[in-house]
Design an enzyme around this catalytic site. Structure first.
Site, mmCIF file in Angstrom:
data_model
loop_
_atom_site.group_PDB
_atom_site.id
_atom_site.type_symbol
_atom_site.label_atom_id
_atom_site.label_comp_id
_atom_site.label_asym_id
_atom_site.label_seq_id
_atom_site.Cartn_x
_atom_site.Cartn_y
_atom_site.Cartn_z
ATOM 1 N N GLU A 115 22.363 88.730 27.965
ATOM 2 C CA GLU A 115 22.202 89.659 27.380
ATOM 3 C C GLU A 115 23.386 90.313 26.539
ATOM 4 O O GLU A 115 24.461 90.633 27.452
ATOM 5 C CB GLU A 115 21.202 90.589 28.561
ATOM 6 C CG GLU A 115 20.189 90.056 28.907
ATOM 7 C CD GLU A 115 19.100 91.266 29.991
ATOM 8 O OE1 GLU A 115 17.622 90.755 29.778
ATOM 9 O OE2 GLU A 115 19.822 92.383 29.638
ATOM 10 N N CYS A 128 27.171 96.473 23.368
ATOM 11 C CA CYS A 128 27.544 96.101 24.540
ATOM 12 C C CYS A 128 27.869 94.265 24.711
ATOM 13 O O CYS A 128 26.863 93.958 24.908
ATOM 14 C CB CYS A 128 27.572 96.751 25.593
ATOM 15 S SG CYS A 128 27.677 96.421 27.188
ATOM 16 N N CYS A 135 27.556 87.597 37.522
ATOM 17 C CA CYS A 135 28.391 88.338 37.859
ATOM 18 C C CYS A 135 28.522 88.006 39.567
ATOM 19 O O CYS A 135 28.509 87.374 40.509
ATOM 20 C CB CYS A 135 28.217 89.529 37.702
ATOM 21 S SG CYS A 135 29.684 90.385 38.411
ATOM 22 N N CYS A 139 28.502 94.631 43.022
ATOM 23 C CA CYS A 139 28.235 95.764 42.857
ATOM 24 C C CYS A 139 27.229 96.119 43.340
ATOM 25 O O CYS A 139 25.432 95.714 42.870
ATOM 26 C CB CYS A 139 29.104 96.556 42.041
ATOM 27 S SG CYS A 139 30.277 96.490 41.311
ATOM 28 N N CYS A 142 23.713 97.574 40.744
ATOM 29 C CA CYS A 142 23.929 97.509 39.685
ATOM 30 C C CYS A 142 23.361 95.896 39.236
ATOM 31 O O CYS A 142 22.991 95.649 40.611
ATOM 32 C CB CYS A 142 25.915 96.548 39.360
ATOM 33 S SG CYS A 142 25.216 95.776 37.269
ATOM 34 N N CYS A 370 22.465 100.624 30.991
ATOM 35 C CA CYS A 370 23.448 100.638 31.886
ATOM 36 C C CYS A 370 23.309 100.053 33.599
ATOM 37 O O CYS A 370 23.340 100.946 33.968
ATOM 38 C CB CYS A 370 24.728 101.978 31.945
ATOM 39 S SG CYS A 370 26.596 101.204 33.076
#
Length: 394
Positions: A115, A128, A135, A139, A142, A370
């Site tokens: 994305e 962005c 990933c 975290c 997230c 975010c």
């Protein structure tokens, strides 16, 4: 709060097989492009000039067809078409938020998807971009971190995201028209899917292409790389890229940061702050941005605000603190701090002499804010209980 979230693993991605057939010129450094042209039959004495010409067609004018490169002889254009391609990631879907934010789902080699988000503002337009499929950092706040790492993106796939957005915005300059300095896409942030410093070489090469004055020509001050704290690569970022730096900080004690940002178990707050203290001197950069997501009852007390200030002061880091209201996602184990709590936190920081802007959430209605990015085809259908258990909150 027990630190039971898994520590980030070493990234051992399997190198992607180079596809057979014509080679893609997008993502090659100037030196790599020169070597490729020589290997295809370009005389060495001409290779530097030809590289410069092709570079401008691709990155300044956005041309994808060798036949349009009219300052090259027809036989040479035919040779290029036989040996090379100019390809960027394919747009699978585009969503536009009520606030004008655009979220693209783009497909890369192997059928994987990432994305990319474009955020229009009055004085800038920020793209962005992603550096990995998935990933590795886990975290716990997230959404992207709940998707396992698939692979690193290539330099071609990273710079291709910028080119794709320029296509969609209609922002390639018109040849022969007066130069227009107004840019819809004026800033790049490496804050999409993935940890950029775990894909350092490809990120560096892509950003060098974006900064090249004879192409996309973005100033290094208009590129911000966000890292969760891969300490050994921070100095390399200063030396080899020199862009602005943002840190996903999010906590003021190791106990809390170990849960929120598990990479802290490898390089703790003190080690990270010592690395940051040398960054502005190395790259002649401006202030480092401390990104701090506001989580109700987790990291949002007055004491947290005071500890954050003290850490920055003790390590003499030129800094601004970007406060991010938590963007909730389905199954998220945290809640957003109240507006009053966020304002009180910001006020303590501001009175200590540091800028403390509160980020306005953008694109929430299309899951583009975010921490919400996650490629649609690989969204893990996890229950809230599973996610809380992995975050050490169960």
């Amino acid at each position: 709060m027990e630190a039971t979230a898994p520590i980030t693993q070493d990234v051992m991605t399997i190198p992607r097989k180079t596809p057979e057939g014509p080679a893609n010129l997008v993502g090659l450094t100037r030196a790599q492009m020169r070597d490729a042209l020589i290997a295809a039959g370009t005389p060495e004495k001409q290779a530097k000039m030809r590289t410069g010409q092709i570079w401008q067609w691709i990155y300044q004018w956005g041309v994808r067809d060798f036949a349009e490169m009219t300052n090259l002889a027809k036989p040479y254009r035919a040779m290029l078409a036989e040996n090379f391609t100019i390809e960027i990631p394919e747009v699978v879907s585009k969503q536009v938020s009520t606030d004008g934010t655009r979220k693209y789902l783009v497909r890369i080699a192997g059928g994987h998807e990432v994305e990319v988000v474009y955020i229009p503002e009055e004085d800038r337009g920020t793209l962005c971009i992603s550096s990995q499929v998935g990933c590795t950092l886990t975290c716990s706040f997230c959404h992207t971190g709940t998707q396992k790492l698939v692979r690193n993106l290539t330099a071609s796939e990273i710079v291709g995201q910028i080119m794709m957005a320029r296509d969609d915005l209609g922002e390639w300059p018109e040849r022969g028209a007066p130069k227009d300095e107004t840019r819809l896409l004026s800033n790049i942030v490496l804050m999409g899917m993935g940890e950029p410093l775990y894909n350092f070489d490809n990120v560096r090469d892509a950003m060098k292409i974006a900064m090249d004055p004879e192409g996309i020509s973005l100033s290094r001050r208009r590129i911000t790389l966000s890292t969760s704290g891969v300490v050994p690569e921070i100095a390399r970022t200063a030396d080899e890229i020199g862009c602005q730096l943002a840190i996903s900080f999010h906590a003021t004690t190791d106990e809390t940061r170990n849960v929120l940002v598990p990479i802290n178990k490898r390089w703790n707050i003190d080690e990270l702050c010592r690395a940051l203290a040398t960054y502005p001197k190395a790259s002649n950069s401006e202030r480092i941005t401390f990104e701090y997501v506001m989580l109700q009852g987790i990291n949002d007390t007055d004491d947290d605000a005071r500890r954050l200030i003290q850490l920055i002061k003790d390590h003499k880091i030129p800094a601004k603190i970007n406060l991010i209201p938590f963007n909730e996602w389905p199954g998220a184990p945290y809640k957003r701090s109240s507006n009053n709590r966020i304002r009180a936190f910001a006020d303590i920081i501001y009175k200590a002499g540091y800028a403390s802007p509160i980020r306005t959430p953008r694109g929430e209605d299309i899951m583009a804010a975010c921490g919400q990015l996650k490629s649609a085809t690989e969204r893990a259908r996890k229950s809230r209980r599973q996610i809380e258990a992995e975050a050490g909150l169960g």
